[in-house]
Design an enzyme around this catalytic site. Sequence first.
Site, PDB file in Angstrom:
ATOM      1  N   ASP A 195       0.861  -1.183   0.000  1.00 62.77           N
ATOM      2  CA  ASP A 195       0.000   0.000   0.000  1.00 62.77           C
ATOM      3  C   ASP A 195       0.892   1.226   0.000  1.00 62.77           C
ATOM      4  O   ASP A 195       2.062   1.169   0.424  1.00 62.77           O
ATOM      5  CB  ASP A 195      -0.923   0.016   1.220  1.00 62.77           C
ATOM      6  CG  ASP A 195      -1.911   1.170   1.172  1.00 62.77           C
ATOM      7  OD1 ASP A 195      -2.745   1.191   0.246  1.00 62.77           O
ATOM      8  OD2 ASP A 195      -1.827   2.065   2.024  1.00 62.77           O
ATOM      9  N   HIS A 229      -4.778   3.952   7.352  1.00 58.10           N
ATOM     10  CA  HIS A 229      -4.156   5.077   6.654  1.00 58.10           C
ATOM     11  C   HIS A 229      -2.668   5.208   6.973  1.00 58.10           C
ATOM     12  O   HIS A 229      -2.103   6.295   6.906  1.00 58.10           O
ATOM     13  CB  HIS A 229      -4.892   6.392   6.929  1.00 58.10           C
ATOM     14  CG  HIS A 229      -6.263   6.428   6.319  1.00 58.10           C
ATOM     15  ND1 HIS A 229      -6.486   6.262   4.972  1.00 58.10           N
ATOM     16  CD2 HIS A 229      -7.481   6.579   6.891  1.00 58.10           C
ATOM     17  CE1 HIS A 229      -7.797   6.330   4.725  1.00 58.10           C
ATOM     18  NE2 HIS A 229      -8.421   6.511   5.882  1.00 58.10           N
ATOM     19  N   GLU A 245       0.977   5.625   0.713  1.00 54.47           N
ATOM     20  CA  GLU A 245       0.383   6.908   1.100  1.00 54.47           C
ATOM     21  C   GLU A 245       1.013   7.964   0.207  1.00 54.47           C
ATOM     22  O   GLU A 245       2.223   7.910  -0.081  1.00 54.47           O
ATOM     23  CB  GLU A 245       0.640   7.212   2.573  1.00 54.47           C
ATOM     24  CG  GLU A 245       0.027   6.204   3.548  1.00 54.47           C
ATOM     25  CD  GLU A 245      -1.487   6.132   3.482  1.00 54.47           C
ATOM     26  OE1 GLU A 245      -2.109   7.155   3.075  1.00 54.47           O
ATOM     27  OE2 GLU A 245      -2.059   5.084   3.809  1.00 54.47           O
ATOM     28  N   ASP A 256      -2.352  -0.670   6.405  1.00 52.57           N
ATOM     29  CA  ASP A 256      -3.329  -1.013   5.373  1.00 52.57           C
ATOM     30  C   ASP A 256      -2.900  -2.246   4.593  1.00 52.57           C
ATOM     31  O   ASP A 256      -3.744  -3.051   4.162  1.00 52.57           O
ATOM     32  CB  ASP A 256      -3.525   0.167   4.418  1.00 52.57           C
ATOM     33  CG  ASP A 256      -4.349   1.283   5.051  1.00 52.57           C
ATOM     34  OD1 ASP A 256      -4.846   1.079   6.169  1.00 52.57           O
ATOM     35  OD2 ASP A 256      -4.481   2.355   4.437  1.00 52.57           O
TER      36      ASP A 256
END
Length: 719
Positions: free
Chosen positions: A533, A674, A535, A679
């Site tokens: 994942d 998040h 960000e 995640d």
Amino acid sequence: MKPSFKYWIFLGAIYFAIISIIVASLIGSWASLNESQQIALSDMLSKLTPFPLLGAITVFFIIGALINLLFNDYIVPILKLAESARIISSVNPKHRAQIKNSSKEIQYLADIINQSADAFSELQKDVAGKIAVAQATLDEERTRLAALMSELPHGVIVCNTDGQVLLYNQQAQELFKEDSTQTASDTPTRGILGLGRSIFSILERDPIVHGLEMLHKCHTSGRTKMVNNSMITLRTGLCLRVNMAPFFTEQDGTQIISGFVLTLEDMTRQIESDSRRDMLIQSLIDEQQKDLDDIRDSITNILGRPKLDPEELYNYRKKIDHASQSLHAKANEARMNYAHHLRALSQNENVLAHNLLEIISKNITERFSIKVTPLAPKGAWLQLDSYSMVQAISHLAGLLQSHSHVPELIMTLTSGEESGTELVIAWPGIEVQLELLETWQLTPLITDTNGNLLNFKDTINNLSGRIIPTAETEDSCSSVTISLPPIDKNQRLAIQTEVEHRPVSYEFDLFKRDEWQEFSQISLRKLTYVVFDTETTGLNPSRGDEIIQLGAIRIVNGQLLYHEVIDQLIDPKRFVPHESVAIHGIQPALLLGQPTIDKVLPHFQTFVENSVLVAHNAAFDMRFLQLQEEKTGIVFENPVLDTLLLSSIVHPNQDSHSLDVLAERLNVTIVGRHTALGDAIVTGEILLKLVPLLEAQGIYTLAEALTATSQSPFAKVSY
């Protein structure tokens, strides 16, 4: 076929049937009339048509409403109920069917299913209790294995015959850690040690393959003791001694080699020590030759010319004196260097000072009935050969008792990081001859690695320490001080005090794998996944948004490997909007000094080698990676699975497929929402629960999963 599609087909078929019947009836009625009746009917047609047409439209509306009611209150709720029942029976027994806007009959059926789920949960609790007992035994065996492997002095790696890693301990991981963390500016990064990965990505292939071939030949020839030895140098400069031994499985009544065990011993320090020793000997010979030549020349002249004048004789004597002083200095230097050499090869332990003094005290009291008072600070560590220390001090106590009848000893140890360690052994009120202490120091007690006898003085000298008697008079003393240098902080303590410091990673189910099939035909349960994942600074990768955090975790044989993860902040070299910070909570100040994306992606590419990439809404994350291809030259060609698309395949009638809703539906606890790694872990747990649901729909392989997800309506979303 989707329920909405079935709805329109069903409605269209009814409308077509009604219209066909009406039209056929009209045609039949028209054909039964004579010509005059047909003319009369044609004149009245304009007045008669609106009423049947209005009635037909009303009938069509009523039929459509009834069919819509049938689908919304019966058909769609039944499909949702089936999906909920499958979730309960497959992955989440705590899930309960909650059907809204349905008929009473469907609600009654939902209540029955929920009651059955409650009974199923109770049954599972009983089964879980029995499993827990068996699991406790398994965990105990696993703990024993972890303890055994962690305490081994060398690295251990177990592989199957394909070279896949089945087990490794922390010592092996430490050997390859530096080799796998080079930056992009260094030489190309090699592989990472991990379960399911290939041993050939971290060690040279030829020596391993050659060793395995030799083991096979030895096995077929009937030899029972088979170990292959080799030396391998890593890119970091470490020189490893690699011992390879096979293990066997029974197949059709015969034993076959199913894998091999590698033990890895770091020989770098010993080789460097041997090189220093050889250089020391060579330099000692070269440097002393001139001094010996000078001495020999001077003595030859003195003996050959008896009537030398005084000045010339003085010069020769001076030359001999200078050469002898030089030889003495070089001998001292050689002795010191050799002491360092022995120290490098010694098997000194790391031992707590107060434990050592307690052992010495107990030994002296039991053997000589001397009262001993040990004084040492808590938590002070020593690096020495504890056996030789116990024997030497016990020998001193025996000498003191036999010669001076010493009734009591006081042992006081002080230690400092800079000043080193001092052990003072005192016998208050009694003086002993210094000659006795000299005898004690020179008495042979132990042997070195070559079998040569060593006395206690040699042992202390090898540690770069000193023995200092405390003189009361010119020839007597009442105590002795053993001085040792500061502890070497670079040496790892032999005693590991935390469980986290001794993990052993293993996956023995990999033993059961046959030769690799085509990648796309491998079962979803047997695939190796990397769930990741990101960000980012925003939601528009095509407009300049960048990755600011990358998190990933590996899955091997259905197990999340929490010790094989990536959790890396990334400097985007651009402004991070406040709206994004409000979501992921990563303050821009935390990104300063972090590596840029071009430094992180090479390691990530190595990490995902021979794995299937998995993400939730993967199109978003993959778009960020694809936009970096031109800048970094790093291309990710791994197959990609998207848990959002997979969820839409197994739950086509559910209203939402967001990560939060999906986690709640499948009973996955969300921690670190998040954050990239948080995640990724949640997505990995969701993937493992989606696999049995996919299998229930006949989707067993990677190829079948990719084909199914390509037909999802969410697959058309682009970034």
